[in-house]
Design an enzyme around this catalytic site. Sequence first.
Site, PDB file in Angstrom:
ATOM      1  N   ALA A 163       0.799  -1.037  -0.324  1.00  0.00           N
ATOM      2  CA  ALA A 163       0.050  -0.387   0.079  1.00  0.00           C
ATOM      3  C   ALA A 163       0.898   1.368  -0.379  1.00  0.00           C
ATOM      4  CB  ALA A 163      -1.029  -0.060   1.252  1.00  0.00           C
ATOM      5  N   ASP A 187     -11.026   2.853  -5.808  1.00  0.00           N
ATOM      6  CA  ASP A 187     -10.686   4.034  -4.925  1.00  0.00           C
ATOM      7  C   ASP A 187      -9.737   4.338  -4.170  1.00  0.00           C
ATOM      8  OD1 ASP A 187     -13.645   4.561  -6.838  1.00  0.00           O
ATOM      9  OD2 ASP A 187     -14.631   4.308  -4.994  1.00  0.00           O
ATOM     10  N   GLY A 229     -11.830  -2.843  -9.405  1.00  0.00           N
ATOM     11  CA  GLY A 229     -12.031  -2.129  -7.463  1.00  0.00           C
ATOM     12  C   GLY A 229     -13.039  -2.913  -6.639  1.00  0.00           C
ATOM     13  N   THR A 231     -15.766  -0.475  -5.338  1.00  0.00           N
ATOM     14  CA  THR A 231     -17.460   0.721  -5.053  1.00  0.00           C
ATOM     15  C   THR A 231     -16.386   1.127  -6.784  1.00  0.00           C
ATOM     16  OG1 THR A 231     -16.562   0.728  -2.456  1.00  0.00           O
ATOM     17  CG2 THR A 231     -17.966   2.612  -4.101  1.00  0.00           C
TER      18      THR A 231
HETATM   19  C1  LIG Z   1     -30.859  -0.514   1.463  1.00  0.00           C
HETATM   20  C2  LIG Z   1     -29.421  -0.482   0.005  1.00  0.00           C
HETATM   21  C3  LIG Z   1     -28.836   0.518   0.970  1.00  0.00           C
HETATM   22  C4  LIG Z   1     -28.109   1.104  -0.573  1.00  0.00           C
HETATM   23  C5  LIG Z   1     -27.052   2.449  -0.103  1.00  0.00           C
HETATM   24  C6  LIG Z   1     -26.175   2.460  -1.496  1.00  0.00           C
HETATM   25  C7  LIG Z   1     -25.159   3.731  -0.694  1.00  0.00           C
HETATM   26  C8  LIG Z   1     -24.273   3.644  -1.222  1.00  0.00           C
HETATM   27  C9  LIG Z   1     -23.734   5.436  -1.252  1.00  0.00           C
HETATM   28  C10 LIG Z   1     -21.661   4.930  -1.715  1.00  0.00           C
HETATM   29  C11 LIG Z   1     -21.189   6.025  -1.745  1.00  0.00           C
HETATM   30  C12 LIG Z   1     -19.646   5.794  -2.912  1.00  0.00           C
HETATM   31  C13 LIG Z   1     -18.641   6.376  -2.052  1.00  0.00           C
HETATM   32  C14 LIG Z   1     -17.436   6.057  -1.901  1.00  0.00           C
HETATM   33  C15 LIG Z   1     -16.723   5.404  -0.551  1.00  0.00           C
HETATM   34  C16 LIG Z   1     -15.375   4.499  -1.537  1.00  0.00           C
HETATM   35  O1  LIG Z   1     -14.458   5.796  -1.847  1.00  0.00           O
HETATM   36  C17 LIG Z   1     -15.101   3.807  -0.810  1.00  0.00           C
HETATM   37  C18 LIG Z   1     -13.907   2.875  -1.185  1.00  0.00           C
HETATM   38  O2  LIG Z   1     -13.899   2.062  -2.172  1.00  0.00           O
HETATM   39  P1  LIG Z   1     -12.764   1.137  -2.840  1.00  0.00           P
HETATM   40  O3  LIG Z   1     -12.630   0.538  -1.338  1.00  0.00           O
HETATM   41  O4  LIG Z   1     -13.278   0.369  -4.031  1.00  0.00           O
HETATM   42  O5  LIG Z   1     -11.182   2.017  -2.579  1.00  0.00           O
HETATM   43  N1  LIG Z   1     -16.171   3.269  -0.717  1.00  0.00           N
HETATM   44  C19 LIG Z   1     -17.159   2.549   1.055  1.00  0.00           C
HETATM   45  O6  LIG Z   1     -16.476   3.538   1.227  1.00  0.00           O
HETATM   46  C20 LIG Z   1     -18.149   1.728   0.707  1.00  0.00           C
HETATM   47  C21 LIG Z   1     -19.038   2.713   1.009  1.00  0.00           C
HETATM   48  C22 LIG Z   1     -20.475   2.373   0.468  1.00  0.00           C
HETATM   49  C23 LIG Z   1     -21.414   1.682   1.827  1.00  0.00           C
HETATM   50  C24 LIG Z   1     -22.371   0.819   1.447  1.00  0.00           C
HETATM   51  C25 LIG Z   1     -23.554   0.801   1.773  1.00  0.00           C
HETATM   52  C26 LIG Z   1     -24.985  -0.644   1.935  1.00  0.00           C
HETATM   53  C27 LIG Z   1     -25.568  -0.430   2.489  1.00  0.00           C
HETATM   54  C28 LIG Z   1     -25.906  -1.717   2.595  1.00  0.00           C
HETATM   55  C29 LIG Z   1     -27.662  -0.893   3.610  1.00  0.00           C
HETATM   56  C30 LIG Z   1     -28.498  -2.460   4.040  1.00  0.00           C
HETATM   57  C31 LIG Z   1     -29.351  -2.481   4.902  1.00  0.00           C
HETATM   58  C32 LIG Z   1     -30.265  -3.665   4.915  1.00  0.00           C
HETATM   59  C33 LIG Z   1     -31.202  -3.258   5.722  1.00  0.00           C
HETATM   60  C34 LIG Z   1     -31.618  -5.005   6.740  1.00  0.00           C
HETATM   61  N1  LIG Z   2       0.395  -4.216  -3.288  1.00  0.00           N
HETATM   62  C1  LIG Z   2      -0.717  -3.885  -2.329  1.00  0.00           C
HETATM   63  N2  LIG Z   2      -0.626  -4.559  -1.106  1.00  0.00           N
HETATM   64  C2  LIG Z   2      -1.736  -4.251  -0.237  1.00  0.00           C
HETATM   65  N3  LIG Z   2      -2.151  -2.686  -0.688  1.00  0.00           N
HETATM   66  C3  LIG Z   2      -1.912  -2.708  -1.854  1.00  0.00           C
HETATM   67  C4  LIG Z   2      -1.598  -2.808  -2.827  1.00  0.00           C
HETATM   68  N4  LIG Z   2      -1.473  -1.584  -3.484  1.00  0.00           N
HETATM   69  C5  LIG Z   2      -2.742  -0.889  -3.265  1.00  0.00           C
HETATM   70  N5  LIG Z   2      -2.765  -1.354  -2.410  1.00  0.00           N
HETATM   71  C6  LIG Z   2      -3.766  -0.580  -1.436  1.00  0.00           C
HETATM   72  O1  LIG Z   2      -4.663  -1.545  -1.061  1.00  0.00           O
HETATM   73  C7  LIG Z   2      -6.079  -0.545  -1.065  1.00  0.00           C
HETATM   74  C8  LIG Z   2      -7.452  -0.751  -1.425  1.00  0.00           C
HETATM   75  O2  LIG Z   2      -7.549  -0.895  -3.352  1.00  0.00           O
HETATM   76  P1  LIG Z   2      -8.883  -0.875  -4.282  1.00  0.00           P
HETATM   77  O3  LIG Z   2      -7.552  -0.995  -5.331  1.00  0.00           O
HETATM   78  O4  LIG Z   2      -9.340   0.407  -3.765  1.00  0.00           O
HETATM   79  O5  LIG Z   2      -9.621  -1.980  -4.281  1.00  0.00           O
HETATM   80  P2  LIG Z   2     -10.586  -2.161  -3.151  1.00  0.00           P
HETATM   81  O6  LIG Z   2     -11.385  -1.082  -4.150  1.00  0.00           O
HETATM   82  O7  LIG Z   2     -11.052  -3.194  -3.756  1.00  0.00           O
HETATM   83  O8  LIG Z   2     -10.399  -1.984  -2.130  1.00  0.00           O
HETATM   84  C9  LIG Z   2      -5.458   0.645  -1.282  1.00  0.00           C
HETATM   85  O9  LIG Z   2      -5.771   1.762  -0.409  1.00  0.00           O
HETATM   86  C10 LIG Z   2      -4.076   0.723  -1.717  1.00  0.00           C
HETATM   87  O10 LIG Z   2      -3.802   1.542  -1.170  1.00  0.00           O
END
Ligand SMILES: CCCCCCCCCCCCC/C=C/[C@@H](O)[C@H](COP(=O)(O)O)NC(=O)CCCCCCCCCCCCCCC
Ligand SMILES: Nc1ncnc2c1ncn2[C@@H]1O[C@H](COP(=O)(O)OP(=O)(O)O)[C@@H](O)[C@H]1O
Length: 582
Positions: A163, A187, A229, A231
């Site tokens: 990371a 992200d 990724g 999200t």
């Molecule tokens: C009942 C269904 C509710 C769906 C609600 C969906 C809301 C989605 C909002 C998404 C905002 C995304 C903002 C982006 C965040 C990302 O930077 C960040 C990192 O992404 P990476 O791992 O790919 O690197 N992602 C996040 O922080 C993930 C946030 C996702 C939140 C999803 C929440 C799902 C909620 C499901 C609720 C279910 C209630 C069920 C009750 C029985």
């Molecule tokens: N080679 C690696 N080993 C472990 N973590 C890493 C590596 N390369 C990147 N990362 C970290 O992994 C995290 C998640 O990466 P990302 O590509 O956003 O996937 P996801 O959407 O599944 O979370 C990032 O915060 C990044 O800094």
Amino acid sequence: METDLRLESSLWVGNKRYRAVLTGWHFNWTEVDKKKTISVPVAEVIGVEEGRVEILPHKSVEDKDKDFTVFYVKRSSNGGSSGLVWKVGRTQFSCPSRVLRDQWTKQLRTAVKLHSPLRPQRLLVFINPFGGKKKGRKIFHSVVAPLFELAGISCHVIVTERANQARDHLLKKDLTGFDGVVCVGGDGMFSELLHGLIGRTQQEAGLCENDPTVTLQPCPLHIGIIPAGSTDCVCYATVGVIDPVTSALHIIIGDSQPLDVCSVHHTSVLVRYSVSLVGYGFYGDVLAESEKHRWMGPLRYDYSGAMVYLSNRSYAGIVQYLPADPLLSSPRDKTRCLSGCSVCSRSTERLFPHSSDSGSLYSANFSQFNSDSEGEWVRVEGRFRCVSLTCMSSSCPRSPLGLSPSAHLADGTGDLILVWDTHPLGFLKFLHRHTSTQDQFDLPFVEVHRVKAIRFCLPAGKEEDAYEEIVEQSSGTDEERGYIETVSRSGSQQRLAEGHTGRDLTNKQKTANPFLCGLCCSKSPSVSVWNCDGEILPFTEILCRIHGQLVRLYARGIENSTAAHDCSEEGDKCERRCILHK
Ligand SMILES: CCCCCCCCCCCCC/C=C/[C@@H](O)[C@H](COP(=O)(O)O)NC(=O)CCCCCCCCCCCCCCC
Ligand SMILES: Nc1ncnc2c1ncn2[C@@H]1O[C@H](COP(=O)(O)OP(=O)(O)O)[C@@H](O)[C@H]1O
Ligand SMILES: [Ca+2]
């Protein structure tokens, strides 16, 4: 210039005769005696090759010296996403003579150079082999690399081994000769590029990132995202689909989409930058919970979302915000920021007023923050289910219109969403509306404000409670208690200098942090954590400020069928100011 590039002749495609015309802006071919014309904007030509050429393997299958092949962007149905999927179109032409063939290939290549000046020639690519479903390497090598080769782009590829490797590389290594930086991942990977490039640019400009009032220097290098990724919110919100080919084609043709960035500060130190979500309460808790279930892959967010929802929490807090000019736009105006968005175009002129080219990256030397036209800070206090700030819609496959459907990618503002404490079914209704076109802000316990900056702190007395809670609930060793003391009280500067944020915590540190094991504690915690684009922030009290158009992506915003009109106008005559004519 335009007339110099004009070329018109008969050409054959298969055994049919066509009239082909290159006007400068467009390359058109019409079957003789038929009406239907295929029209390709020159800016969307991927490559022009002598002979009859296949994409894979990229070589001439027949050495015909009167033939040439044109590869171009072709739009196809979107499979339910908000934007359009791009594919590679290919047409093989035969000329009556070799001289004419050479004239066509030369003129087409010159026109392409002239009409898409931002096409990259050399890219620095970082692949996270562990992002999402762990397919980053495969996606790059089998789908993206052949297209880059076809377009004549050379790449320096780094598969990350840890990371923050990509961020550190961008902060310290020589970047001469690169036109852009690409991440293959989610992200979190995008965020590494964002931090590396912004940090590097400010270092070189001699600007202090810790000072929230400083006007930061926009980054000169473009960022490309190949989605791989969990999200993939930044990709979805700027392109409209999660599709590696579409994203690779936006990079190849050198599309350019400016993006607002939010800086997050604690005391007088920069904590992080964000483009999608800075969220306290629900989204913070979901992230903290999901870190324990990383093995589930992208599903961890749904599982953790359900768990956190069932734990039914709300948190006390004080939110202050600096409203943006309400005459420019509103988060409830039911508009959407689409490709060629006029609100964002006007913001470019406002943010970079001294520039003759409204897209110039080098002229942002006036302060938006201290301007008195924005009005006064507003203060609210109470219990919240969640407090979210987003610089853009933050749409993603889970929520196709996003956290704030009318937010703009590049207007220099963010949307603050306050969800006051409410009964569990009300909150479920709010969450569920994110998955449909129903208005999630049309609920009595929800407020949304378009802002330039926000502050968050705990109510008087809670600060001390929070600290007590952290130490009391920690079952860790003295050393671990020391860590908590460092992050929650005094050591922000030192910790940040070492690059410590949520994802960098060791397992030992995570166990010692009660935020991260919130769900296993019997007593409901009185403080949550901040989710900053998928990173947990180890501070509750923060100041956020939106920096208009601080970075540029190889993207053009979301195209729907109207935004992607088949533009047959030239130059200023295009009323919709489509991407070709901005
Ligand atoms: C009942 C269904 C509710 C769906 C609600 C969906 C809301 C989605 C909002 C998404 C905002 C995304 C903002 C982006 C965040 C990302 O930077 C960040 C990192 O992404 P990476 O791992 O790919 O690197 N992602 C996040 O922080 C993930 C946030 C996702 C939140 C999803 C929440 C799902 C909620 C499901 C609720 C279910 C209630 C069920 C009750 C029985
Ligand atoms: N080679 C690696 N080993 C472990 N973590 C890493 C590596 N390369 C990147 N990362 C970290 O992994 C995290 C998640 O990466 P990302 O590509 O956003 O996937 P996801 O959407 O599944 O979370 C990032 O915060 C990044 O800094
Ligand atoms: Ca914005």
